[in-house]
Design a protein around this motif. Sequence first.
Motif: not given
Length: 378
Positions: A321-327, A356-366
Amino acid sequence: MKKLIAVLVVLLMASPAMAAEWSFFGSQRMATFYIADDYGDAEVNGSGDDWGLRWDFQGNSRVGARVKADKVGGYIELALTATNGGDGGDGGVNTRRAFGTWKFSDNATLKVGKDYSPVTEFISGQVYDTDAGLLGQGNFYGRRPGMLGLNIGALELALIHNALNDSSPAGTALDLTPAGSDVDNNLPKFEAAYTLKMDAFSLRPFAGIQYFTVSSTDTTEAAGTLTDDVDVISYVVGLGGMVNIGAFRIGGQGAYGQNWANAQWAGGRWGQTYAGATLDGADDTNDAKSWMAQLIAGLKFSDSVNFEIGGGYRNDDADINGVDNAESYELYGQVVLTLAPGVFLIPEAGYIDFMDDPATDEDAGYTWYAGAKWQINF
C-alpha cells in the motif's frame, strides 16, 4: 624401488589429467564514457544534476582456460577486478565461471560447477556499465550460480543453489525474517530452457522456480511476530528469440514472474528494491509481480562494421500500500568496429529513464551517456 617409480611414471603419463588438452585465453576491456545524470526531483550532494568522465578498466576483464580430455571437459574463467589506481596489488581476482562436464552419451552432458544458469540468454550487445547488456532490464538474467546441470540435446535443466534472499525492499518497514524466526530450505532452485533453432530464426522458452520458508517466530525471543510459517515462492516464465534475414537481425525477449529478488535474479535499474516478497500481517506475504521486455535490431554492414540498436523496459509491483509500480526503460545505439582479429572498438550512446520513485511518486531522473568500449581478446 626403481621398478615402482617407473610404473608410477607410466601411470601418470597415461592418466586422463595428463592427457588433457589445455587452451588459454584472455579478454581485456576499458570503458571510456561521458555520463550526464539528472536526479529529477531529488538532489545528490546538493545538486540536481551532474556529469563526468568514466575512464575505467572493466571488472569483467578476464583470463581463463578450456580443458578437454576425451568425454570429460572443463572451463575456468577468472575476473580481473583490479581497480584503476595504478601499481599492482590494487584489486583482486574472482571466479566468474568454473565447471566440469561429462558427456556420458551422444546427446547428454552433465555439468558440475558455477556457470550461467538456463534462464540466461544474451540477446542485447549493450556495452555501457561494464557490458550491461540490458541484463535485468529487458534481458532476463540468472547470473552464474553453483549448479548441477544436465543438457539433453537442446534441453537445459539445472538444480541450482537456493539464493534464500530474505531481505525486504528498501524504504519499507517490513522485515521478512523478524527476530526469532529463520529461513528453512529443503529444495534447490530449479531452472529449465529449450532452444529451437531453424534456418532463419531461433526460439528459446525458459522457466525457473525457487521455494523457501520463513519459520514462525520463536516466542521465547519475540512475542509472536509471525504466527505461522510463511512460504516465499519465486518463479519466472519467459520466451526469447532471434530472426536473421541476410545481414539484418531482430531479437527480443519477454519474461513474467514473482519475487525475483528473493531468487537473486538480476534486478534492473531499480536493483532489488521492489521485486521481493514482504510480510503481510503475521501469517502471509505480499508477492511482488514483475515483468520485462526487450527488442534489438542489427545490421552487419561488413565483417568489420556491425550496427545495433536496442531497448529494454522493466516493471516491478511490490504490492505494498502506498507504493506504485517501479518502472524504468533504456535505449541505446552502437557500432561494433573490428579493427583486427580480436581487437574491437565499440562506440555507443544511450539513455536511461528511471521514471518515478514508487515510494514518493517524484521524478527519479534520467541518464545520458556516450563513449566507447575498447576490447582485445587473445
